[in-house]
Write an enzyme that holds these catalytic residues in place. Structure first.
Site, PDB file in Angstrom:
ATOM      1  N   HIS A  76       2.990  17.114  -4.555  1.00 18.73           N
ATOM      2  CA  HIS A  76       2.102  18.162  -4.208  1.00 18.73           C
ATOM      3  C   HIS A  76       2.285  18.690  -2.898  1.00 18.73           C
ATOM      4  O   HIS A  76       2.772  17.751  -2.168  1.00 18.73           O
ATOM      5  CB  HIS A  76       0.665  17.575  -4.483  1.00 18.73           C
ATOM      6  CG  HIS A  76       0.309  17.886  -5.640  1.00 18.73           C
ATOM      7  ND1 HIS A  76      -1.221  17.548  -5.818  1.00 18.73           N
ATOM      8  CD2 HIS A  76       0.692  17.695  -6.980  1.00 18.73           C
ATOM      9  CE1 HIS A  76      -1.510  17.640  -7.443  1.00 18.73           C
ATOM     10  NE2 HIS A  76      -0.256  17.587  -7.848  1.00 18.73           N
ATOM     11  N   TYR A 205     -10.730  19.480  -2.262  1.00 18.01           N
ATOM     12  CA  TYR A 205     -11.608  18.528  -1.345  1.00 18.01           C
ATOM     13  C   TYR A 205     -12.599  19.683  -1.334  1.00 18.01           C
ATOM     14  O   TYR A 205     -12.653  20.488  -0.407  1.00 18.01           O
ATOM     15  CB  TYR A 205     -11.082  17.858  -0.385  1.00 18.01           C
ATOM     16  CG  TYR A 205     -10.100  16.732  -0.440  1.00 18.01           C
ATOM     17  CD1 TYR A 205      -8.634  17.021  -1.051  1.00 18.01           C
ATOM     18  CD2 TYR A 205     -10.627  15.498  -0.282  1.00 18.01           C
ATOM     19  CE1 TYR A 205      -7.979  15.805  -1.128  1.00 18.01           C
ATOM     20  CE2 TYR A 205      -9.936  14.512  -0.293  1.00 18.01           C
ATOM     21  CZ  TYR A 205      -8.474  14.646  -0.986  1.00 18.01           C
ATOM     22  OH  TYR A 205      -7.577  13.534  -1.226  1.00 18.01           O
ATOM     23  N   PRO A 298     -12.258   6.270   0.463  1.00 17.44           N
ATOM     24  CA  PRO A 298     -10.927   6.781  -0.242  1.00 17.44           C
ATOM     25  C   PRO A 298     -10.773   8.294   0.045  1.00 17.44           C
ATOM     26  O   PRO A 298      -9.597   8.839  -0.462  1.00 17.44           O
ATOM     27  CB  PRO A 298     -11.389   6.424  -1.839  1.00 17.44           C
ATOM     28  CG  PRO A 298     -12.730   6.198  -1.818  1.00 17.44           C
ATOM     29  CD  PRO A 298     -13.134   5.789  -0.363  1.00 17.44           C
ATOM     30  N   LYS A 302      -5.697   6.792   1.519  1.00 12.95           N
ATOM     31  CA  LYS A 302      -4.877   5.878   2.377  1.00 12.95           C
ATOM     32  C   LYS A 302      -4.938   4.371   2.022  1.00 12.95           C
ATOM     33  O   LYS A 302      -3.747   3.805   2.446  1.00 12.95           O
ATOM     34  CB  LYS A 302      -5.478   5.937   3.842  1.00 12.95           C
ATOM     35  CG  LYS A 302      -5.095   7.116   4.600  1.00 12.95           C
ATOM     36  CD  LYS A 302      -3.480   7.520   4.972  1.00 12.95           C
ATOM     37  CE  LYS A 302      -3.419   8.842   5.328  1.00 12.95           C
ATOM     38  NZ  LYS A 302      -2.232   9.395   4.622  1.00 12.95           N
ATOM     39  N   TYR A 387      -2.616  13.033   6.408  1.00 14.62           N
ATOM     40  CA  TYR A 387      -2.691  12.958   4.964  1.00 14.62           C
ATOM     41  C   TYR A 387      -1.290  12.773   4.221  1.00 14.62           C
ATOM     42  O   TYR A 387      -1.149  11.809   3.530  1.00 14.62           O
ATOM     43  CB  TYR A 387      -3.215  14.206   4.341  1.00 14.62           C
ATOM     44  CG  TYR A 387      -3.797  14.252   3.011  1.00 14.62           C
ATOM     45  CD1 TYR A 387      -4.999  13.950   2.404  1.00 14.62           C
ATOM     46  CD2 TYR A 387      -2.725  14.039   1.816  1.00 14.62           C
ATOM     47  CE1 TYR A 387      -5.420  13.911   1.199  1.00 14.62           C
ATOM     48  CE2 TYR A 387      -3.239  14.028   0.598  1.00 14.62           C
ATOM     49  CZ  TYR A 387      -4.584  13.816   0.097  1.00 14.62           C
ATOM     50  OH  TYR A 387      -4.902  13.850  -1.088  1.00 14.62           O
TER      51      TYR A 387
HETATM   52  P1  RFL Z   1      -6.064  -5.326  -4.383  1.00 16.40           P
HETATM   53  O1  RFL Z   1      -5.435  -4.101  -5.243  1.00 16.40           O
HETATM   54  O2  RFL Z   1      -7.495  -5.389  -4.406  1.00 16.40           O
HETATM   55  O3  RFL Z   1      -5.380  -6.531  -5.018  1.00 16.40           O
HETATM   56  C1  RFL Z   1      -5.926  -7.769  -4.217  1.00 16.40           C
HETATM   57  C2  RFL Z   1      -5.604  -8.857  -5.679  1.00 16.40           C
HETATM   58  O4  RFL Z   1      -6.100 -10.070  -5.139  1.00 16.40           O
HETATM   59  C3  RFL Z   1      -6.841 -10.789  -5.951  1.00 16.40           C
HETATM   60  N1  RFL Z   1      -7.702 -11.883  -5.658  1.00 16.40           N
HETATM   61  C4  RFL Z   1      -7.227 -13.126  -5.840  1.00 16.40           C
HETATM   62  N2  RFL Z   1      -6.097 -13.701  -6.125  1.00 16.40           N
HETATM   63  C5  RFL Z   1      -6.030 -15.009  -5.920  1.00 16.40           C
HETATM   64  N3  RFL Z   1      -7.203 -15.797  -5.582  1.00 16.40           N
HETATM   65  C6  RFL Z   1      -8.286 -15.349  -5.167  1.00 16.40           C
HETATM   66  N4  RFL Z   1      -9.304 -15.814  -4.601  1.00 16.40           N
HETATM   67  C7  RFL Z   1      -8.364 -13.794  -5.088  1.00 16.40           C
HETATM   68  N5  RFL Z   1      -9.174 -13.070  -4.827  1.00 16.40           N
HETATM   69  C8  RFL Z   1      -8.901 -11.766  -5.228  1.00 16.40           C
HETATM   70  C9  RFL Z   1      -7.696  -9.844  -6.910  1.00 16.40           C
HETATM   71  O5  RFL Z   1      -7.993  -9.924  -7.992  1.00 16.40           O
HETATM   72  C10 RFL Z   1      -6.613  -8.382  -6.975  1.00 16.40           C
HETATM   73  O6  RFL Z   1      -5.758  -8.354  -7.939  1.00 16.40           O
HETATM   74  O7  RFL Z   1      -5.524  -5.232  -2.848  1.00 16.40           O
HETATM   75  P2  RFL Z   1      -3.766  -4.565  -2.272  1.00 16.40           P
HETATM   76  O8  RFL Z   1      -3.054  -5.249  -3.009  1.00 16.40           O
HETATM   77  O9  RFL Z   1      -4.153  -4.652  -0.802  1.00 16.40           O
HETATM   78  O10 RFL Z   1      -4.095  -2.813  -2.658  1.00 16.40           O
HETATM   79  C11 RFL Z   1      -4.865  -2.110  -2.058  1.00 16.40           C
HETATM   80  C12 RFL Z   1      -5.058  -0.883  -3.093  1.00 16.40           C
HETATM   81  O11 RFL Z   1      -5.481  -1.525  -4.154  1.00 16.40           O
HETATM   82  C13 RFL Z   1      -6.472  -0.137  -2.546  1.00 16.40           C
HETATM   83  O12 RFL Z   1      -6.367   0.025  -1.100  1.00 16.40           O
HETATM   84  C14 RFL Z   1      -6.477   1.147  -2.946  1.00 16.40           C
HETATM   85  O13 RFL Z   1      -6.627   1.195  -4.392  1.00 16.40           O
HETATM   86  C15 RFL Z   1      -7.390   2.275  -2.567  1.00 16.40           C
HETATM   87  N6  RFL Z   1      -7.570   3.519  -3.007  1.00 16.40           N
HETATM   88  C16 RFL Z   1      -6.527   4.611  -2.690  1.00 16.40           C
HETATM   89  N7  RFL Z   1      -5.563   4.208  -2.021  1.00 16.40           N
HETATM   90  C17 RFL Z   1      -4.799   5.325  -1.664  1.00 16.40           C
HETATM   91  O14 RFL Z   1      -3.790   5.048  -0.853  1.00 16.40           O
HETATM   92  N8  RFL Z   1      -4.859   6.755  -2.315  1.00 16.40           N
HETATM   93  C18 RFL Z   1      -5.876   6.944  -3.080  1.00 16.40           C
HETATM   94  O15 RFL Z   1      -5.822   8.048  -3.643  1.00 16.40           O
HETATM   95  C19 RFL Z   1      -6.881   5.825  -3.249  1.00 16.40           C
HETATM   96  N9  RFL Z   1      -8.059   5.890  -4.090  1.00 16.40           N
HETATM   97  C20 RFL Z   1      -8.764   3.813  -3.805  1.00 16.40           C
HETATM   98  C21 RFL Z   1      -8.694   5.023  -4.411  1.00 16.40           C
HETATM   99  C22 RFL Z   1      -9.588   2.814  -4.177  1.00 16.40           C
HETATM  100  C23 RFL Z   1     -10.617   3.006  -5.152  1.00 16.40           C
HETATM  101  N10 RFL Z   1     -11.422   1.888  -5.364  1.00 16.40           N
HETATM  102  C24 RFL Z   1     -11.644   1.552  -6.742  1.00 16.40           C
HETATM  103  C25 RFL Z   1     -11.692   1.045  -4.356  1.00 16.40           C
HETATM  104  C26 RFL Z   1      -9.713   5.254  -5.234  1.00 16.40           C
HETATM  105  C27 RFL Z   1     -10.801   4.442  -5.631  1.00 16.40           C
HETATM  106  C28 RFL Z   1     -11.609   4.682  -6.601  1.00 16.40           C
HETATM  107  C1  PHB Z   2      -7.477   9.817  -6.847  1.00 17.58           C
HETATM  108  O1  PHB Z   2      -6.858  10.423  -7.551  1.00 17.58           O
HETATM  109  O2  PHB Z   2      -8.054   8.836  -7.570  1.00 17.58           O
HETATM  110  C2  PHB Z   2      -7.805  10.136  -5.538  1.00 17.58           C
HETATM  111  C3  PHB Z   2      -7.106  11.016  -4.896  1.00 17.58           C
HETATM  112  C4  PHB Z   2      -7.484  11.390  -3.402  1.00 17.58           C
HETATM  113  C5  PHB Z   2      -8.504  10.919  -2.827  1.00 17.58           C
HETATM  114  C6  PHB Z   2      -8.993   9.543  -3.282  1.00 17.58           C
HETATM  115  C7  PHB Z   2      -8.844   9.370  -4.804  1.00 17.58           C
HETATM  116  O3  PHB Z   2      -8.598  10.997  -1.655  1.00 17.58           O
END
Ligand code: RFL
Ligand code: PHB
Length: 394
Positions: A76, A205, A298, A302, A387
Site C-alpha cells: 500500500h 481511518y 493499535p 505499530k 506510519y
Molecule cells: P504476543 O504476540 O502477545 O506473544 C506473547 C506470547 O507469550 C505467551 N506467554 C507465555 N509463554 C510462556 N509462559 C508464560 N507465562 C507466558 N505468558 C504469555 C503468550 O501466550 C503469547 O503467545 O507478543 P509479541 O511476540 O511481543 O508480539 C506483539 C504483537 O503480537 C502485538 O504487538 C501486535 O499484535 C499489536 N497489533 C498491531 N501491531 C502492528 O504492528 N500492526 C497492526 O496493524 C496491529 N494491529 C495489534 C493490532 C494488536 C491487536 N490486539 C489483539 C491487541 C490489532 C489488534 C486487534
Molecule cells: C488491522 O488490519 O488489523 C489493522 C490495521 C491498521 C491498524 C490497526 C489494525 O492501525
C-alpha cells in the site's frame, strides 16, 4: 519429578517476537528453546495485526521469510484520512519514499513456525507456572510445568522475555530497578473480520462524532473493520446490523457515491486500548522484547513492527554477548527504547487525533489537526514518516 535441560537462549513466549528471535539466533548458530503457555494452534489462529512497515518487510525478506509475503502481501502506498464530508489520500511513497504492506500477523506467524519446524527448532507448548530464576547471574534458569503435570528446568546463558503483556518476564525485573509508564484510554475497539471484498484500495481511518472507524483488509475477499466503542462494551449489544450501520455511517457510505459492501462476520472481539512502557529492557541476563516491554494502542499499526525491530537489535547483541563481546547487549535497552518512545508518541497522537469524545473543544482541535495533516505537505510527511516506519537502526 523435575527434568532438566540446557540451551544457550531460553525464549519465553512463541508470539512473533519469540519465534523471530529464535530464527535470527539460529542463523547465527545460536541454539534456543521457545516456551509457550498456549497450544501451537491457538497461537497460529489469533487474529491481530495487519500492517507491516517497510523495515519489517525488508528484515523478513533478508532472513528468508519473505517469499509468501512477496507473493500474497499487498503493498500500500498510503492511507485515507477522513472526517464527515471529506476523504483525503496521503501518499507515503510520494511523501517519504516508503510504503507499507497488508499481510496479517497470522500469516507472519505461519511463515515463522514453518521455518522453525524446518530447522527443528525446539518448542514447548501448553506449559504453566513459568518462573525465571537467578537472572542476575551468568547461569539463569527457567522452570515450568508441562501439560502432564511434570516440572521442568531449563538452564541457559540468557533468558529473553517475549511473553507479551500478561507474561511473568516484565515483573521479574525488581521493582527498585524498573520504571513503568502507562495510559488506559477511555474507549475500546470492536473489531470484526468479514467475508467481503474490501470497499477501498487502501485503509480508511475515519474520525466521526459517533466514534472512530477503520476499514482495513486481509485479502481480496476478507475485510477487517474496527469501531470505537465505550470501555466494557458487551459484544451481545452489537448485532450484525448495528455493526454494519455504524461502519457505514462513520466510514461515509454515500460520500461521493462511495458504498460500503457488507458480508458474513467470521470473528468479533472487543479490544482495550493501552499505552505502556517498561524500562530498562534488560536486567542482568534477562532481556525483554515486544509486548513484554511495551504496548501501544493499535491506531498507529505499530505493535508487531516494534516487536520485530526489538528482536532485530537483540539477536546480533546476544550473538556477540555469547561470543564474549557485551557492547551491543549493554546498548540494547537504550537503542530499542529510542524507537519504542517514538512509536509510543505516534500511536498516542494518532489515537487522540482520531477518537471522538464529548468535549467540544477537543473536537475542534482534532478537526483542525486532521485538516492540517491532510492539507500541509509537512503535516502529511510527519504522519507518513512515522506510519511507514523509521529504519531499524533509528
Ligand atoms: P504476543 O504476540 O502477545 O506473544 C506473547 C506470547 O507469550 C505467551 N506467554 C507465555 N509463554 C510462556 N509462559 C508464560 N507465562 C507466558 N505468558 C504469555 C503468550 O501466550 C503469547 O503467545 O507478543 P509479541 O511476540 O511481543 O508480539 C506483539 C504483537 O503480537 C502485538 O504487538 C501486535 O499484535 C499489536 N497489533 C498491531 N501491531 C502492528 O504492528 N500492526 C497492526 O496493524 C496491529 N494491529 C495489534 C493490532 C494488536 C491487536 N490486539 C489483539 C491487541 C490489532 C489488534 C486487534
Ligand atoms: C488491522 O488490519 O488489523 C489493522 C490495521 C491498521 C491498524 C490497526 C489494525 O492501525
Amino acid at each position: 519429578m523435575t527434568t532438566s535441560g540446557r540451551t544457550q537462549v531460553a525464549i519465553v513466549g512463541a508470539g512473533p517476537a519469540g519465534v523471530l528471535l529464535s530464527h535470527l539466533l539460529a542463523a547465527d548458530g545460536i541454539e534456543s528453546v521457545v516456551l509457550e503457555t498456549r497450544s501451537e494452534e491457538y497461537v497460529a489462529g489469533r487474529i491481530r495485526a495487519g500492517i507491516l512497515e517497510q523495515s519489517t518487510v525488508d528484515l523478513l525478506t533478508e532472513v528468508g521469510l519473505g517469499e509468501r509475503l512477496a507473493r500474497e502481501g499487498d503493498q500500500h502506498h498510503g492511507i485515507y484520512l477522513q472526517w464527515p464530508g471529506e476523504r483525503h489520500h496521503l501518499d507515503f511513497v510520494d511523501l517519504v519514499g516508503r510504503s507499507v504492506w497488508v499481510y496479517g500477523q497470522t500469516e507472519v506467524q505461519k511463515d515463522l513456525v514453518l521455518a522453525a519446524h524446518a530447522r527443528q527448532q525446539q518448542f514447548v507448548y501448553e506449559i504453566s507456572d513459568t518462573a525465571l530464576h537467578d537472572l542476575e547471574s551468568d547461569r539463569p534458569w527457567v522452570t515450568w510445568t508441562d501439560a502432564d503435570g511434570v516440572r521442568h528446568r531449563l538452564d541457559a546463558d540468557v533468558v529473553v522475555g517475549c511473553d507479551g503483556s500478561f507474561g511473568p518476564s516484565r515483573g521479574a525485573v525488581p521493582d527498585e530497578v524498573r520504571r513503568t509508564w502507562g495510559r488506559t484510554y477511555p474507549y475500546s475497539w470492536l473489531g470484526i473480520l468479514a467475508d467481503v471484498a474490501p470497499s477501498t484500495d487502501e485503509l480508511i481511518y475515519a474520525w466521526h462524532p459517533d466514534g472512530f472507524a477503520l476499514h482495513s483488509m486481509r485479502s481480496s475477499t476478507v475485510s477487517r473493520f474496527y469501531l470505537q466503542v465505550p470501555n466494557d462494551t458487551d459484544l451481545a449489544d452489537w448485532s450484525d446490523d448495528r455493526i454494519w450501520d455504524g461502519l457505514a455511517a462513520r466510514l461515509g457510505h454515500g460520500l461521493d457515491g462511495w458504498e460500503l459492501a457488507t458480508g458474513t462476520i467470521t470473528d468479533r472481539s472487543v479490544l482495550p486500548m493501552r499505552s505502556f512502557v517498561q524500562q530498562p529492557m534488560r536486567h542482568g541476563r534477562l532481556f525483554l522484547a515486544g509486548d513484554a516491554a511495551h504496548l501501544v494502542p493499535p491506531t498507529g499499526a505499530k505493535g508487531l513492527n516494534l516487536a520485530v525491530a526489538d528482536v532485530a537489535l537483540l539477536a546480533p547483541a546476544l550473538a556477540a554477548l555469547l561470543k564474549g563481546d557485551p557492547a551491543l547487549a549493554d546498548a540494547y535497552s537504550d537503542a530499542a527504547l529510542r524507537r519504542v518512545w517514538r512509536c509510543t508518541h505516534f500511536s498516542w497522537w494518532m489515537t487522540t487525533m482520531l477518537h471522538s469524545n464529548d468535549d467540544p473543544f477537543d473536537r475542534e482541535l482534532q478537526l483542525s489537526q486532521l485538516r492540517w495533516v491532510a492539507s500541509s505537505r509537512a503535516g502529511a510527511a510527519g504522519l507518513a514518516e512515522n506510519y511507514a516506519g523509521l529504519p531499524i537502526g533509528f
